[in-house]
Design a protein around this motif. Structure first.
Motif, PDB file in Angstrom:
ATOM      1  N   SER A  36       1.006  -1.184   0.036  1.00 59.31           N
ATOM      2  CA  SER A  36      -0.016  -0.011   0.042  1.00 59.31           C
ATOM      3  C   SER A  36       0.853   1.286   0.057  1.00 59.31           C
ATOM      4  O   SER A  36       0.491   2.196  -0.764  1.00 59.31           O
ATOM      5  CB  SER A  36      -0.930  -0.003   0.965  1.00 59.31           C
ATOM      6  OG  SER A  36      -0.373  -0.185   2.351  1.00 59.31           O
ATOM      7  N   GLU A  37       1.934   1.383   0.738  1.00 63.04           N
ATOM      8  CA  GLU A  37       2.842   2.482   0.672  1.00 63.04           C
ATOM      9  C   GLU A  37       3.498   2.617  -0.739  1.00 63.04           C
ATOM     10  O   GLU A  37       3.696   3.637  -1.132  1.00 63.04           O
ATOM     11  CB  GLU A  37       3.963   2.127   1.592  1.00 63.04           C
ATOM     12  CG  GLU A  37       3.227   2.357   3.241  1.00 63.04           C
ATOM     13  CD  GLU A  37       4.493   1.883   4.277  1.00 63.04           C
ATOM     14  OE1 GLU A  37       4.492   2.638   5.427  1.00 63.04           O
ATOM     15  OE2 GLU A  37       5.365   0.969   4.220  1.00 63.04           O
ATOM     16  N   ILE A  42       3.916   5.456  -5.958  1.00 66.78           N
ATOM     17  CA  ILE A  42       3.719   5.363  -7.394  1.00 66.78           C
ATOM     18  C   ILE A  42       2.668   6.116  -7.928  1.00 66.78           C
ATOM     19  O   ILE A  42       2.673   6.708  -8.809  1.00 66.78           O
ATOM     20  CB  ILE A  42       3.733   3.758  -7.721  1.00 66.78           C
ATOM     21  CG1 ILE A  42       4.963   3.191  -7.465  1.00 66.78           C
ATOM     22  CG2 ILE A  42       3.434   3.851  -9.311  1.00 66.78           C
ATOM     23  CD1 ILE A  42       6.158   3.645  -8.171  1.00 66.78           C
ATOM     24  N   SER A  43       1.535   6.178  -7.045  1.00 70.92           N
ATOM     25  CA  SER A  43       0.295   6.748  -7.681  1.00 70.92           C
ATOM     26  C   SER A  43       0.401   8.235  -8.037  1.00 70.92           C
ATOM     27  O   SER A  43      -0.339   8.970  -8.439  1.00 70.92           O
ATOM     28  CB  SER A  43      -0.885   6.473  -6.747  1.00 70.92           C
ATOM     29  OG  SER A  43      -0.725   7.201  -5.511  1.00 70.92           O
ATOM     30  N   ALA A  64       6.793  12.877   1.159  1.00 68.21           N
ATOM     31  CA  ALA A  64       6.164  13.695   2.453  1.00 68.21           C
ATOM     32  C   ALA A  64       4.757  12.923   2.809  1.00 68.21           C
ATOM     33  O   ALA A  64       4.469  12.811   4.201  1.00 68.21           O
ATOM     34  CB  ALA A  64       5.842  15.156   2.180  1.00 68.21           C
ATOM     35  N   ALA A  65       4.112  12.675   2.011  1.00 58.57           N
ATOM     36  CA  ALA A  65       2.644  12.149   2.277  1.00 58.57           C
ATOM     37  C   ALA A  65       2.711  10.879   3.123  1.00 58.57           C
ATOM     38  O   ALA A  65       2.040  10.438   4.127  1.00 58.57           O
ATOM     39  CB  ALA A  65       1.622  12.029   1.258  1.00 58.57           C
ATOM     40  N   VAL A  66       3.677  10.103   2.530  1.00 60.30           N
ATOM     41  CA  VAL A  66       3.836   8.674   3.078  1.00 60.30           C
ATOM     42  C   VAL A  66       4.288   8.706   4.362  1.00 60.30           C
ATOM     43  O   VAL A  66       4.294   7.655   5.308  1.00 60.30           O
ATOM     44  CB  VAL A  66       4.575   7.701   2.203  1.00 60.30           C
ATOM     45  CG1 VAL A  66       4.726   6.271   2.750  1.00 60.30           C
ATOM     46  CG2 VAL A  66       3.590   7.477   0.867  1.00 60.30           C
ATOM     47  N   THR A  67       5.515   9.425   4.525  1.00 56.65           N
ATOM     48  CA  THR A  67       6.491   9.394   5.969  1.00 56.65           C
ATOM     49  C   THR A  67       5.802  10.464   6.903  1.00 56.65           C
ATOM     50  O   THR A  67       6.298  10.388   8.085  1.00 56.65           O
ATOM     51  CB  THR A  67       7.812   9.722   5.597  1.00 56.65           C
ATOM     52  OG1 THR A  67       7.843  11.355   5.076  1.00 56.65           O
ATOM     53  CG2 THR A  67       8.336   9.007   4.623  1.00 56.65           C
ATOM     54  N   GLY A  68       5.042  11.380   6.566  1.00 48.91           N
ATOM     55  CA  GLY A  68       4.687  12.333   7.329  1.00 48.91           C
ATOM     56  C   GLY A  68       5.630  13.442   7.813  1.00 48.91           C
ATOM     57  O   GLY A  68       5.763  14.080   8.749  1.00 48.91           O
ATOM     58  N   LEU A 269      11.552   4.309   7.708  1.00 45.46           N
ATOM     59  CA  LEU A 269      11.849   5.564   6.903  1.00 45.46           C
ATOM     60  C   LEU A 269      12.689   5.425   5.618  1.00 45.46           C
ATOM     61  O   LEU A 269      12.415   5.726   4.465  1.00 45.46           O
ATOM     62  CB  LEU A 269      12.250   6.665   7.870  1.00 45.46           C
ATOM     63  CG  LEU A 269      12.631   7.952   7.071  1.00 45.46           C
ATOM     64  CD1 LEU A 269      11.350   8.739   6.599  1.00 45.46           C
ATOM     65  CD2 LEU A 269      13.393   8.834   7.971  1.00 45.46           C
ATOM     66  N   LEU A 270      13.721   4.611   6.118  1.00 50.70           N
ATOM     67  CA  LEU A 270      15.034   4.850   4.963  1.00 50.70           C
ATOM     68  C   LEU A 270      14.637   3.998   3.828  1.00 50.70           C
ATOM     69  O   LEU A 270      14.910   4.410   2.901  1.00 50.70           O
ATOM     70  CB  LEU A 270      16.310   4.117   5.664  1.00 50.70           C
ATOM     71  CG  LEU A 270      16.932   5.002   6.826  1.00 50.70           C
ATOM     72  CD1 LEU A 270      18.104   4.805   7.162  1.00 50.70           C
ATOM     73  CD2 LEU A 270      16.910   6.636   6.344  1.00 50.70           C
ATOM     74  N   PRO A 271      14.009   2.601   3.782  1.00 51.82           N
ATOM     75  CA  PRO A 271      13.504   2.081   2.701  1.00 51.82           C
ATOM     76  C   PRO A 271      12.439   2.726   1.831  1.00 51.82           C
ATOM     77  O   PRO A 271      12.425   2.822   0.660  1.00 51.82           O
ATOM     78  CB  PRO A 271      12.815   0.885   3.169  1.00 51.82           C
ATOM     79  CG  PRO A 271      13.611   0.641   4.556  1.00 51.82           C
ATOM     80  CD  PRO A 271      13.757   1.984   5.287  1.00 51.82           C
ATOM     81  N   LEU A 272      11.721   3.746   2.610  1.00 48.12           N
ATOM     82  CA  LEU A 272      10.672   4.627   1.858  1.00 48.12           C
ATOM     83  C   LEU A 272      11.518   5.565   1.055  1.00 48.12           C
ATOM     84  O   LEU A 272      11.098   5.926  -0.276  1.00 48.12           O
ATOM     85  CB  LEU A 272       9.840   5.064   2.726  1.00 48.12           C
ATOM     86  CG  LEU A 272       8.706   4.359   3.629  1.00 48.12           C
ATOM     87  CD1 LEU A 272       7.960   5.197   4.471  1.00 48.12           C
ATOM     88  CD2 LEU A 272       7.665   3.661   2.520  1.00 48.12           C
TER      89      LEU A 272
END
Length: 291
Positions: A36-37, A42-43, A64-68, A269-272
Motif C-alpha cells: 500500500s505504501e 507510485i500513484s 512527504a505524504a507517506v512518511t509524514g 523511513l529509510l527504505p521509503l
C-alpha cells in the motif's frame, strides 16, 4: 564510547547523536515498504511526465505524504561535467552576453555592461584566454584564482575585459548549482520536537540556498543519514536529514529525502526514501528514450 549521554544530573542516559548514527548504520533492520505504501508513492508520480522539476516535486509530495515528514530534493547536476564552450555575443556597443556550455548540456548566460565600446581585439583576447584556461576543465573545479590568472593573461585588455570575466564566472557557477524543491513543509510543525524550532526551521526552508548547503555534502550513491549536530545548523540539532542519490539522463544526479525528528523509525523511513529515489530515477532516465 560516546554512544549515550546524560542531558542533566538527575536524568537517565539517552542515545547521543553518535549512538543514533551507529544504530542506523550498523544495527538497524530495514523494513520493506508495504504494497500500500509503494502504491501511494507510485500513484503520485506521472511516468509520462517530461519535466524534471515536476517529477521531483511529485516525488517530494509522495514521500512527504507517506512518511509524514518534510521532503526535499535537489535538481540534477553533473559532478563530472566539463566546460565545452564559452561564447561572447555582442548586444550593443557596451553590452555583451557571455554564454557557458557544459558537457551535461547545461547553458548559462550573463549580460556584461562595459565601460567602453568593445572592439574586435578585446573580444578575441577574451575568447582565447577563456579557451586556453577553461575549456576541458571540470566545471566545479574552477576557482577564483583560476579566474584571476585568466584576467592577468589578458594583459592590457584585462581592465576592459573585467566585466566579461566576472560574468563568465557567475555563469559558470550557475552551471554547477542545484535548486531545492520542497514537499510537505507543513509536516515540520506536526511533531513537538520540530515545533520547538518552528521559526528557525521555517526560515531555513525559506532560504533554499542555505538548505542546499545542508544537503550538498553527499555520497556518490546510496543512502546518507546526517543526525543532530552532524547537520551543522542549530535548528537541525534535534532532527535528521535522510537522503538518497537519484540518477537522471546524461549522467546527472541529485538528492531526494526527508527532514525528520531525530527520534524516528529509521528502519521504516529509510527504505521509503530509497524506494522513492529509485522510482524518480526510472522516470528521469526514461525521459531520454522518449525525447
Amino acid at each position: 564510547m560516546g554512544f549515550l549521554e546524560q542531558p542533566h544530573t538527575s536524568a537517565g542516559r539517552i542515545p547521543s547523536d553518535s549512538g543514533f548514527k551507529y544504530y542506523v548504520e550498523r544495527l538497524m533492520p530495514h523494513i520493506r515498504p508495504s504494497d500500500s505504501e509503494a502504491m501511494r508513492i507510485i500513484s503520485k508520480l506521472d511516468f509520462n511526465e517530461g519535466d524534471r522539476r515536476r517529477v521531483l516535486k511529485q516525488g517530494c509530495d509522495a514521500l512527504a505524504a507517506v512518511t509524514g515528514n518534510a521532503a526535499v530534493a535537489t535538481t540534477p547536476s553533473s559532478p563530472d561535467a566539463v566546460i565545452e564552450g564559452i561564447r561572447l555575443l555582442p548586444l550593443t556597443d557596451r553590452t555583451a552576453m557571455v554564454v557557458v556550455m557544459t558537457s551535461s548540456g547545461t547553458f548559462k548566460s550573463r549580460i556584461a555592461k562595459l565601460s567602453d565600446s568593445m572592439d574586435y581585439r578585446t573580444a578575441e583576447l577574451f575568447y582565447n584566454a577563456c579557451t586556453a584556461s577553461f575549456i576541458g576543465k571540470k566545471a566545479d573545479s574552477v576557482t577564483v584564482a583560476d579566474i584571476q590568472s585568466a584576467a592577468v593573461s589578458l594583459g592590457e585588455a584585462s581592465i576592459a575585459s573585467a566585466p566579461l570575466i566576472v560574468c563568465m564566472y557567475d555563469a559558470l557557477r550557475e552551471t554547477v548549482k542545484s535548486d531545492v524543491i520542497i514537499g510537505g513543509r507543513e509536516n515540520l510543525m506536526k511533531n513537538p520536537l520540530m515545533r520547538q524550532r518552528a521559526a528557525e526551521l521555517t526560515e531555513l526552508f525559506d532560504d533554499t540556498q542555505s538548505l542546499y548547503e545542508v544537503l550538498r555534502t553527499r555520497p556518490k550513491e546510496g543512502l546518507a543519514v546526517r543526525i543532530g549536530r552532524e547537520n551543522r545548523v542549530p535548528c537541525l540539532e534535534n532532527t535528521a536529514v535522510a537522503t538518497t542519490v537519484y540518477s537522471a539522463e546524461n549522467g546527472e544526479n541529485g538528492l531526494i529525502g526527508v527532514v525528520c525528528p531525530m527520534k524516528t523509525d529509521y528502519s521504516h523511513l529509510l527504505p521509503l526514501v530509497s524506494f522513492t529515489g529509485e522510482a524518480v530515477s526510472k522516470i528521469l532516465n526514461d525521459m531520454k528514450g522518449r525525447a
